[in-house]
Design a protein around this motif. Sequence first.
Motif, PDB file in Angstrom:
ATOM      1  N   LEU A  55      35.778  40.439  47.595  1.00  0.00           N
ATOM      2  CA  LEU A  55      36.146  39.721  48.804  1.00  0.00           C
ATOM      3  C   LEU A  55      37.109  40.608  49.585  1.00  0.00           C
ATOM      4  N   ALA A  56      37.398  40.239  50.835  1.00  0.00           N
ATOM      5  CA  ALA A  56      38.359  41.008  51.630  1.00  0.00           C
ATOM      6  C   ALA A  56      39.698  41.095  50.901  1.00  0.00           C
ATOM      7  N   SER A  57      40.006  40.071  50.131  1.00  0.00           N
ATOM      8  CA  SER A  57      41.278  40.020  49.409  1.00  0.00           C
ATOM      9  C   SER A  57      41.323  40.946  48.200  1.00  0.00           C
ATOM     10  N   GLY A  58      40.134  41.428  47.812  1.00  0.00           N
ATOM     11  CA  GLY A  58      40.097  42.257  46.623  1.00  0.00           C
ATOM     12  C   GLY A  58      39.593  41.483  45.409  1.00  0.00           C
ATOM     13  N   TYR A  59      39.496  40.179  45.544  1.00  0.00           N
ATOM     14  CA  TYR A  59      38.989  39.348  44.442  1.00  0.00           C
ATOM     15  C   TYR A  59      37.534  39.697  44.161  1.00  0.00           C
ATOM     16  N   ARG A  60      37.188  39.774  42.878  1.00  0.00           N
ATOM     17  CA  ARG A  60      35.796  40.044  42.510  1.00  0.00           C
ATOM     18  C   ARG A  60      34.928  38.794  42.710  1.00  0.00           C
ATOM     19  N   ARG A  61      33.684  39.026  43.135  1.00  0.00           N
ATOM     20  CA  ARG A  61      32.717  37.925  43.271  1.00  0.00           C
ATOM     21  C   ARG A  61      31.492  38.232  42.444  1.00  0.00           C
ATOM     22  N   TYR A  62      30.969  37.232  41.765  1.00  0.00           N
ATOM     23  CA  TYR A  62      29.811  37.452  40.899  1.00  0.00           C
ATOM     24  C   TYR A  62      28.682  36.489  41.223  1.00  0.00           C
ATOM     25  N   GLY A  63      27.479  36.921  40.834  1.00  0.00           N
ATOM     26  CA  GLY A  63      26.309  36.066  40.985  1.00  0.00           C
ATOM     27  C   GLY A  63      25.622  35.888  39.642  1.00  0.00           C
ATOM     28  N   GLU A  64      24.416  35.380  39.671  1.00  0.00           N
ATOM     29  CA  GLU A  64      23.666  35.104  38.447  1.00  0.00           C
ATOM     30  C   GLU A  64      23.373  36.371  37.644  1.00  0.00           C
ATOM     31  N   SER A  65      23.123  37.479  38.339  1.00  0.00           N
ATOM     32  CA  SER A  65      22.708  38.685  37.615  1.00  0.00           C
ATOM     33  C   SER A  65      23.831  39.195  36.701  1.00  0.00           C
ATOM     34  N   GLU A  66      25.069  39.099  37.168  1.00  0.00           N
ATOM     35  CA  GLU A  66      26.187  39.532  36.325  1.00  0.00           C
ATOM     36  C   GLU A  66      26.350  38.602  35.123  1.00  0.00           C
ATOM     37  N   LEU A  67      26.111  37.321  35.356  1.00  0.00           N
ATOM     38  CA  LEU A  67      26.187  36.363  34.257  1.00  0.00           C
ATOM     39  C   LEU A  67      25.141  36.695  33.192  1.00  0.00           C
TER      40      LEU A  67
END
Lengths: 134, 134
Positions: free
Chosen positions: A35-47
């Motif tokens: 995210l712009a904040s630096g927070y990581r974002r994940y979707g189904e593929s990473e899960l």
Amino acid sequence: MSNLGIGQLAKRAGVAIDTVRYYERNQLLAPAGRLASGYRRYGESELKRLRFIRRAEALGFTLEDIRGPLSLSDERNVAKVKRAAEAKLTDIEQRIAELQRIRKGLRTLITACPGHGRAEACPILNALTQENPR
Amino acid sequence: MSNLGIGQLAKRAGVAIDTVRYYERNQLLAPAGRLASGYRRYGESELKRLRFIRRAEALGFTLEDIRGPLSLSDERNVAKVKRAAEAKLTDIEQRIAELQRIRKGLRTLITACPGHGRAEACPILNALTQENPR
DNA sequence: CTTGACTCTGGACTATGGTCCAGACTGCAG
DNA sequence: CTGCAGTCTGGACCATAGTCCAGAGTCAAG
């Protein structure tokens, strides 16, 4: 779903947050989107990848194996994956054989040991102490 | 003999010099006697103890086990030693069972995998990827 | 007495698979 | 807007069983 923070991802995959970051640092997981904040974002593929890693570990693969023969880019390479599984099987069989050898030694000694009396009558101590233990 | 420097002792016991010092630091070996120069001096009993440790390791005992149940002061306690051996046997058996479980899983997958073709036809990849692998 | 081998110490480093921490920043509910 | 939960980073730390190192001191043969 499919737009998870690291905490949600970790929880769903059944691992600790630190473990997710550890996997990323060690190339078991691709660098996460941010995210712009630096927070990581994940979707189904990473899960899925995370669960893949956990199952591979349960089959006795080390993280090094997963980084290599079972790496992301090779998840579609059937021949390579099969060879990796065969190599791991050989490895596991050797470890079993070694442990069985140890088990045999322990069983022999335990059976022969009265569990009381003089140390000299204890085959366990004798085996450990003598020059030519048997 | 029976008045050895650390190098001779290590050589006779088949371990590295650093290992002898490591054992002393970690209470597996009693503090060695010293020459005026500070050099350690050893006799037959230390050699025996070192060999005792090596044999115990070969039987699957950790250094922690050796520090505890198989410690110097307990080398004459037959009942305690037998209990330690039994506990270690149980431990070894559990490790064998776990490895056998893993071996079974790997064998099943390897047998079913054609080794080529589509990833979807590879049971190894399916087992690792799917929600309910079997 | 010189020389080379041996030994001393404390501390760093190895591999494995993480775990924990401080200090700072962010996201979201009320 | 406040406050708490969530997240960020780099780096330290855990267990296991040692191994290796530098810099200094020592032993013994010649």
